[in-house]
Design a protein around this motif. Structure first.
Motif, PDB file in Angstrom:
ATOM      1  N   THR A 141       0.813  -1.221   0.000  1.00 26.39           N
ATOM      2  CA  THR A 141       0.000   0.000   0.000  1.00 26.39           C
ATOM      3  C   THR A 141       0.844   1.267   0.000  1.00 26.39           C
ATOM      4  N   ARG A 142       2.139   1.163   0.367  1.00 27.83           N
ATOM      5  CA  ARG A 142       2.912   2.385   0.562  1.00 27.83           C
ATOM      6  C   ARG A 142       4.180   2.474  -0.289  1.00 27.83           C
ATOM      7  N   ALA A 143       4.636   1.370  -0.873  1.00 25.34           N
ATOM      8  CA  ALA A 143       5.905   1.412  -1.604  1.00 25.34           C
ATOM      9  C   ALA A 143       5.770   2.130  -2.935  1.00 25.34           C
ATOM     10  N   LEU A 144       6.852   2.738  -3.350  1.00 30.52           N
ATOM     11  CA  LEU A 144       6.933   3.448  -4.622  1.00 30.52           C
ATOM     12  C   LEU A 144       8.040   2.836  -5.466  1.00 30.52           C
ATOM     13  N   ASN A 145       7.999   3.091  -6.753  1.00 25.86           N
ATOM     14  CA  ASN A 145       9.086   2.717  -7.646  1.00 25.86           C
ATOM     15  C   ASN A 145       9.925   3.977  -7.851  1.00 25.86           C
TER      16      ASN A 145
END
Length: 531
Positions: free
Chosen positions: A185-189
């Motif tokens: 739900t919170r990780a980004l690339n």
């Protein structure tokens, strides 16, 4: 806000400051029980930069491997193939949740203890999803996560806790489920300079370094779209998944107030290798207004499955049409059809965005300037080299993508049609097969051999089955509307489920109407003597 929440927030704000995070024109506040915390503007910022986070604070695979306590064991696990880079971060989150003296505690305490995705639903809430794609996908996902926990994660986390001198803490499946939910739900690339990912002469590990395209599987899909401002002199850009404390408290809105960007050189923020939150209307931010970002153009199916919320009347909603692989394996001439599908680069799944309906036979006649999107036209009708098959009368109103019809056309083929495709291709490339026909040529041959009637009939059958399953699972579209109108105090999870499933029923009904109409036109055109 409760005193406990205020205490958590103050400790977290102090932790951000100690770690070099700069809140230049914003603050973090409690929104409500459904949204949790959010970021709000509190001063005007002339350059539009609300928040700056040094990227060495981000939880990335490199950060896990650099941890003085966990790093060596995690590196060994990675090199032996026990874990991948995503599981590294999930393991770190699980361990830090259980550690008694975690340096991440102020951040961990701010993250919700449970989530709104179907993995966290009660049994009664989960039953509200019966008949939907999310119901089946969540069952499989939870089964897979449970197996991973029992077979691998439980022992790995215990091993890491023992390194910390903790032999007493018990690891539960909920601890792992929580950490997995935090990541997804919170990780980004995040686009980073190679020099930041692998500083100095540090040897590269087995870390997977997703390209911008492969990252879209996760965080164009599951995260927040952002931009990068990296000086080309710093070399190659690597896309690395990670969590960025502070930025990840931005909530979603269709009309985003900000976007995140990466500042590799420090030219934009004065902080090299940082991520910053930038107003979309620089210099015109409204004081005390929540600063939202967009998670991308996502339908309710994806929003519910990943994030645990939905949007009523979502303009980006879509319907997934899926022909089961096991049904293809049991079909007549399955091997030949499978080879033909591969030659055409066809897929058994297709997403039908709601927006396609704006260009079909039943569009709103009061709308002006409606044009047919190029991607929705069945272009294979232009490739007839014998001239025996006429261009369909419905081609400019056809809302179904050619990729979908290509797959269904092949699956629906009769024996004589399969032979005709083979004959047409031999005529094109020679009986000796001097060259391989292109996927476009194979699609053209398939269309000329059998047209659209079989594909459209199969599509009608698939949509009818999908609608029947939805109705058998939870009633009609009208009954969902009555439930939403009658019960204003139902749980957030139940309401989200009903909004999602009602949207799926509506889209299935509307696409079915289009498919039935086009099928009838196709049958009429195929009649002997029709013009």
């Amino acid at each position: 806000m409760a005193t406990e929440e205020e205490t958590k927030l103050q400790l977290f704000l102090q932790w951000l400051q100690v770690n070099g995070v700069e809140l230049r024109g914003c603050n973090i506040k409690y929104c409500d029980s459904s949204k949790g915390f959010g970021i709000f503007s509190d001063t005007h910022v002339s350059d539009g930069v609300f928040l700056v986070v040094p990227l060495n604070l981000a939880i990335t695979p490199m950060r896990v491997l650099q941890d003085p306590l966990l790093g060596p064991s995690c590196r060994a696990m990675l090199e032996e193939g026990e874990v991948d880079d995503r599981l590294l971060m999930v393991l770190l989150l699980t361990v830090e949740r259980l550690r008694k003296n975690s340096s991440w505690k102020p951040y961990i305490d701010m993250i919700p203890s449970s989530f709104g995705s179907p993995l966290w639903f009660t049994d009664d809430e989960f039953e509200e999803l019966k008949g939907t794609t999310v119901y089946r996908a969540s069952l499989l996902q939870k089964k897979s996560l449970r197996a991973m926990y029992e077979d691998k994660v439980k022992d790995l986390v215990k091993k890491l806790l023992i390194l910390d001198g903790d032999r007493e803490s018990e690891v539960s499946f909920e601890d792992f489920l929580w950490a997995n939910s935090v990541f997804w739900t919170r990780a980004l690339n995040i686009p980073l300079p190679r020099s930041f990912v692998f500083p100095g002469s540090e040897e590269e590990t087995n870390l997977s370094k997703p390209s911008q395209d492969s990252g879209s599987e996760n965080h164009e899909a599951n995260g927040i779209a952002g931009k990068v401002d990296i000086n080309s002199g710093q070399g190659e850009t690597l896309w690395v998944e990670g969590l960025v404390p502070g930025i990840d408290f931005c909530n979603h809105d269709l009309k985003a107030a900000a976007t995140w960007e990466v500042d590799g050189t420090g030219a934009a923020t004065g902080v090299p290798n940082s991520m910053y939150l930038l107003s979309v209307n620089q210099g015109h931010s409204e004081i005390s207004k929540e600063i939202t970002i967009s998670y991308g153009n996502k339908g309710n199916e994806e929003l519910l499955y990943l994030y645990g919320f939905v949007i009523e009347d979502n303009p980006d909603d879509y319907l997934m049409v899926h022909y089961p692989a096991e049904a293809l394996h049991n079909a007549p001439f399955s091997d030949s059809k499978t080879q033909l599908l591969q030659a055409q680069r066809a897929e058994l799944r297709c997403l039908l965005p709601r927006s396609l309906l704006d260009h079909g036979f039943f569009l709103d006649c009061t709308s002006e300037n409606k044009t047919t999107p190029e991607s929705s036209v069945n272009k294979t009708c232009n490739y007839s080299w014998s001239g025996q098959r006429k261009t369909p009368s419905y081609v400019n109103k056809l809302v179904f993508p050619d990729d979908l019809l290509t797959s269904l056309r092949t699956i629906a083929m009769q024996e004589d049609e399969l032979f005709k495709v083979q004959s047409l291709l031999e005529e094109l490339v020679g009986s000796e097969g001097e060259r391989e026909p292109s996927d476009t040529e194979v699609r053209a041959a398939a269309w000329e051999a059998c047209g659209d009637c079989g594909a459209l009939q199969l599509l009608v059958d698939l949509l009818n089955t999908k609608l029947m399953n939805l109705i058998e699972g939870s009633g009609t579209e009208e009954s969902d509307t009555r439930l939403l109108q009658a019960d204003s105090v139902m749980s957030k999870n139940r309401r989200a489920s009903i909004v999602y499933r009602r949207g799926q029923k509506q889209l299935t009904r509307l696409f079915l109407r289009e498919a039935e109409h086009v099928l009838q036109l196709c049958l009429d055109q195929e009649k002997p003597g029709s013009s």
